[in-house]
Design an enzyme around this catalytic site. Sequence first.
Site, PDB file in Angstrom:
ATOM      1  N   HIS A 177       0.172  -3.499  23.487  1.00 17.38           N
ATOM      2  CA  HIS A 177      -0.336  -3.087  22.182  1.00 17.38           C
ATOM      3  C   HIS A 177       0.068  -4.121  21.138  1.00 17.38           C
ATOM      4  CE1 HIS A 177      -0.422   0.427  19.021  1.00 17.38           C
ATOM      5  NE2 HIS A 177      -1.241  -0.566  18.719  1.00 17.38           N
ATOM      6  N   HIS A 228       4.152  -4.858  21.446  1.00 13.70           N
ATOM      7  CA  HIS A 228       5.039  -4.082  22.304  1.00 13.70           C
ATOM      8  C   HIS A 228       4.244  -3.543  23.483  1.00 13.70           C
ATOM      9  CE1 HIS A 228       3.242  -1.135  19.534  1.00 13.70           C
ATOM     10  NE2 HIS A 228       3.272  -0.319  20.564  1.00 13.70           N
ATOM     11  N   ASP A 266       3.631  -0.004  25.859  1.00 17.76           N
ATOM     12  CA  ASP A 266       3.820   1.441  25.838  1.00 17.76           C
ATOM     13  C   ASP A 266       3.807   1.967  27.264  1.00 17.76           C
ATOM     14  OD1 ASP A 266       3.855   2.191  22.937  1.00 17.76           O
ATOM     15  OD2 ASP A 266       1.923   1.171  22.964  1.00 17.76           O
ATOM     16  N   LYS A 320     -27.495   5.568  49.117  1.00 14.86           N
ATOM     17  CA  LYS A 320     -27.630   5.790  47.672  1.00 14.86           C
ATOM     18  C   LYS A 320     -26.239   5.818  47.040  1.00 14.86           C
ATOM     19  CE  LYS A 320     -28.841   9.234  44.220  1.00 14.86           C
ATOM     20  NZ  LYS A 320     -27.440   9.412  43.803  1.00 14.86           N
ATOM     21  N   ASP A 368     -23.827   6.656  44.075  1.00 14.64           N
ATOM     22  CA  ASP A 368     -23.782   7.489  42.884  1.00 14.64           C
ATOM     23  C   ASP A 368     -23.155   6.701  41.747  1.00 14.64           C
ATOM     24  OD1 ASP A 368     -25.018   9.881  43.501  1.00 14.64           O
ATOM     25  OD2 ASP A 368     -23.297  10.513  44.701  1.00 14.64           O
TER      26      ASP A 368
HETATM   27 MN    MN Z   1       1.999   1.456  20.801  1.00 16.85          MN
END
Ligand code: MN
Length: 258
Positions: free
Chosen positions: A37, A43, A45, A237, A239
């Site tokens: 992030h 940082h 998470d 087939k 999906d």
């Molecule tokens: Mn964060």
Amino acid sequence: MALEKYQRKRDFSKTSEPAGGEGQESKDQPRFVIQKHRAKRLHYDLRLEMEGVLRSWAIPKGPSLNPDDKRLAIQVEDHPLEYADFEGIIPEGEYGAGKVIVWDQGTYECIGEETDPVKAWKTGKLDMRLHGQKLKGMWLLIKLKGRQDNQWLFFKKKDEYSDLQTEITEEAPESVLSGLEVDEIEAEASPAWHSRVHRLLEELQIPSREIKGQVRPMLATLVTKVPEGSHWIYELKYDGIRALAVKKKTSFSFTLAA
Ligand code: MN
């Protein structure tokens, strides 16, 4: 209300983060995810699935494979289960504004004296085995005593996956979902797969073309009898969602059909 704090901090008319409440609990082993992030400060998470939410810790320096690097992990508000797949941009002015990628994901199990994740968390010691794409083997998440209530340490336990040389956050900075690095997440909050598909299509060097009218993807038709005649062939087939991509100059447009 486990997610009350999470929801109070965010304006879901502005951020593309999930509001929560629709996620499915894992049937087998609980999930873990680590998001990278780039907010005001970069940082990582760490989020562990328990009690129908993702219990969360912010790790300023990120994980290390070296057992001597004990990384501070600050417990923050629980996040909804759907957050595990969130990649994108949290807009300027919103809580946690910045870019987010899914840096690692997988499942975890508690392997210490306490094998129930909630109970282990309550004792302040999560002795875990991580089954991630980047992080594997034994890890410890331990609450610091006598400090602020939310301070924990996260570090690698010595095993065949510990490594004194590799700086994992530098060696493998990219998202495990899109392959993008955190700064490559685009401004127009397009879903992560969009950028990845775009990149793969670029590699195919498809010529640019003008398409007149609307072209729809061909869909399977359900019939009760197998058609006869030599002009029929059969294939499996798949999906999912069918997509047609049209390249116009340098941009692609997509038509999707389920
Ligand atoms: Mn964060």
